[in-house]
Write a protein that holds these residues in place. Sequence first.
Motif, PDB file in Angstrom:
ATOM      1  N   MET A   1      44.742  29.880  32.308  1.00 20.73           N
ATOM      2  CA  MET A   1      44.663  30.158  30.873  1.00 20.73           C
ATOM      3  C   MET A   1      43.674  31.301  30.637  1.00 20.73           C
ATOM      4  N   LYS A   2      44.058  32.244  29.806  1.00 18.49           N
ATOM      5  CA  LYS A   2      43.219  33.397  29.528  1.00 18.49           C
ATOM      6  C   LYS A   2      42.110  33.016  28.550  1.00 18.49           C
ATOM      7  N   PRO A   3      40.842  33.264  28.915  1.00 21.02           N
ATOM      8  CA  PRO A   3      39.747  32.949  27.997  1.00 21.02           C
ATOM      9  C   PRO A   3      39.700  33.924  26.828  1.00 21.02           C
ATOM     10  N   GLY A   4      39.003  33.534  25.749  1.00 20.62           N
ATOM     11  CA  GLY A   4      38.793  34.433  24.629  1.00 20.62           C
ATOM     12  C   GLY A   4      37.767  35.490  24.977  1.00 20.62           C
ATOM     13  N   ARG A   5      37.736  36.555  24.203  1.00 18.16           N
ATOM     14  CA  ARG A   5      36.844  37.681  24.488  1.00 18.16           C
ATOM     15  C   ARG A   5      35.391  37.245  24.645  1.00 18.16           C
ATOM     16  N   ASN A   6      34.984  36.290  23.793  1.00 17.68           N
ATOM     17  CA  ASN A   6      33.585  35.873  23.789  1.00 17.68           C
ATOM     18  C   ASN A   6      33.336  34.588  24.579  1.00 17.68           C
ATOM     19  N   ASP A   7      34.375  34.087  25.237  1.00 19.70           N
ATOM     20  CA  ASP A   7      34.206  32.918  26.098  1.00 19.70           C
ATOM     21  C   ASP A   7      33.551  33.334  27.414  1.00 19.70           C
ATOM     22  N   CYS A   8      33.004  32.348  28.129  1.00 17.60           N
ATOM     23  CA  CYS A   8      32.482  32.633  29.463  1.00 17.60           C
ATOM     24  C   CYS A   8      33.631  33.047  30.376  1.00 17.60           C
ATOM     25  N   CYS A   9      33.380  34.014  31.242  1.00 19.36           N
ATOM     26  CA  CYS A   9      34.421  34.506  32.145  1.00 19.36           C
ATOM     27  C   CYS A   9      34.858  33.422  33.120  1.00 19.36           C
ATOM     28  N   TRP A  10      36.108  33.471  33.511  1.00 21.39           N
ATOM     29  CA  TRP A  10      36.672  32.493  34.438  1.00 21.39           C
ATOM     30  C   TRP A  10      36.021  32.534  35.819  1.00 21.39           C
ATOM     31  N   CYS A  11      35.335  33.627  36.154  1.00 23.91           N
ATOM     32  CA  CYS A  11      34.785  33.782  37.507  1.00 23.91           C
ATOM     33  C   CYS A  11      33.505  32.995  37.727  1.00 23.91           C
ATOM     34  N   SER A  13      30.526  33.757  36.386  1.00 26.60           N
ATOM     35  CA  SER A  13      29.353  34.633  36.365  1.00 26.60           C
ATOM     36  C   SER A  13      28.375  34.275  35.248  1.00 26.60           C
ATOM     37  N   GLY A  14      28.869  33.567  34.224  1.00 19.94           N
ATOM     38  CA  GLY A  14      28.049  33.267  33.062  1.00 19.94           C
ATOM     39  C   GLY A  14      28.116  34.331  31.994  1.00 19.94           C
ATOM     40  N   LYS A  15      28.776  35.450  32.293  1.00 14.95           N
ATOM     41  CA  LYS A  15      28.922  36.535  31.334  1.00 14.95           C
ATOM     42  C   LYS A  15      30.087  36.256  30.388  1.00 14.95           C
ATOM     43  N   LYS A  16      30.063  36.902  29.224  1.00 14.37           N
ATOM     44  CA  LYS A  16      31.208  36.821  28.343  1.00 14.37           C
ATOM     45  C   LYS A  16      32.390  37.521  29.000  1.00 14.37           C
ATOM     46  N   TYR A  17      33.578  36.981  28.732  1.00 17.00           N
ATOM     47  CA  TYR A  17      34.798  37.508  29.344  1.00 17.00           C
ATOM     48  C   TYR A  17      34.952  39.006  29.095  1.00 17.00           C
ATOM     49  N   LYS A  18      34.628  39.457  27.871  1.00 15.86           N
ATOM     50  CA  LYS A  18      34.819  40.870  27.534  1.00 15.86           C
ATOM     51  C   LYS A  18      33.891  41.785  28.329  1.00 15.86           C
ATOM     52  N   HIS A  19      32.801  41.243  28.831  1.00  6.89           N
ATOM     53  CA  HIS A  19      31.852  42.028  29.620  1.00  6.89           C
ATOM     54  C   HIS A  19      32.031  41.825  31.124  1.00  6.89           C
ATOM     55  N   CYS A  20      33.050  41.072  31.496  1.00  5.94           N
ATOM     56  CA  CYS A  20      33.210  40.747  32.920  1.00  5.94           C
ATOM     57  C   CYS A  20      34.613  41.125  33.413  1.00  5.94           C
ATOM     58  N   HIS A  21      35.563  40.185  33.387  1.00  8.69           N
ATOM     59  CA  HIS A  21      36.862  40.437  34.005  1.00  8.69           C
ATOM     60  C   HIS A  21      37.985  40.764  33.019  1.00  8.69           C
ATOM     61  N   MET A  22      37.681  40.903  31.736  1.00 12.59           N
ATOM     62  CA  MET A  22      38.761  41.139  30.775  1.00 12.59           C
ATOM     63  C   MET A  22      39.492  42.455  31.056  1.00 12.59           C
ATOM     64  N   GLU A  23      38.738  43.529  31.288  1.00 10.86           N
ATOM     65  CA  GLU A  23      39.363  44.826  31.541  1.00 10.86           C
ATOM     66  C   GLU A  23      40.225  44.778  32.813  1.00 10.86           C
ATOM     67  N   MET A  24      39.722  44.111  33.855  1.00  9.23           N
ATOM     68  CA  MET A  24      40.491  43.982  35.086  1.00  9.23           C
ATOM     69  C   MET A  24      41.777  43.198  34.851  1.00  9.23           C
TER      70      MET A  24
END
Length: 289
Positions: A1-11, A13-24
């Motif tokens: 399931m794809k997380p929301g932009r401001n959710d924690c990244c699936w990886c 890392s503890g980072k927000k999804y938009k700052h981590c793996h969203m672009e990838m």
Amino acid sequence: MKPGRNDCCWCGSGKKYKHCHMEMDERLAELKAEGYLVPRRKLLKTEEQIAKIRASAAVNTALLDHVAAHVQEGMTTEEIDRLVYEFTIAHGAVPAPLHFQGFPKSVCTSINNVVCHGIPSEKEVLRDGDILNVDVSTNLDGYYSDASRMFMIGEVSQEAKALVQTAQESIQVGLDALKPWGLLGDMGHAIHVFIEKKGYSVVRDIGGHGIGLEFHEDPYVSYVSAEGTGMVLVPGLMFTIEPMINQGRSEILIDERDGWTVRTADGKLSAQWESMVLMTEDGPEVLTR
């Protein structure tokens, strides 16, 4: 399931999804829509997983160094197996090949015309002029690593030396062909062209594999692939480079008596080196040699 932009990244890392793996993830979705083969999310290792796999790889490389310090004419391949088992256990790890799909030993020892998966034996003695592949794989706390090296026993013929050297050089040829967000098939093609120019053949029926969280993962790694084919080399992908180079024809035979030992069909020599690679944004990182 794809997380929301401001959710924690699936990886993790503890980072927000938009700052981590969203672009990838968005780039992967576009590539998939264009028909490219993209890796599943579980194949892309996280920073935490990579750190633990690196620890496994450090044991695996030290293990090969240990074998290199002891391998010599007159010893049996069973003795090599014992060295591998004892060293691995002493370092808190487990030999990954032991009982894997029924394999009976802790290491693969492949001599002369044995391409791969040679089973250590008390009856198999290293003799002057032999070339030997020792393939070790390590499971440390559930994280896997893999590598192999060639050893030349005593006085080896010039033909055998040239084959062993070419097999080793093919690893660097493969590394040079790996580019972030490139295609895995480009590496296989580069190795194939290099080997054939040297007058040898590449085994077609056995290749490399993904690794890290399991002993064998996707992708399958061919060394006779065409340019512009194969999985996209996404940062976080991990796999082995291990082309099997034959002195004669590429055809192989599997020993029906043990179901494991692979030999050249024409009885000529075979050689192989193996490294384990992590694709990063800056290019391939070699984890084992």
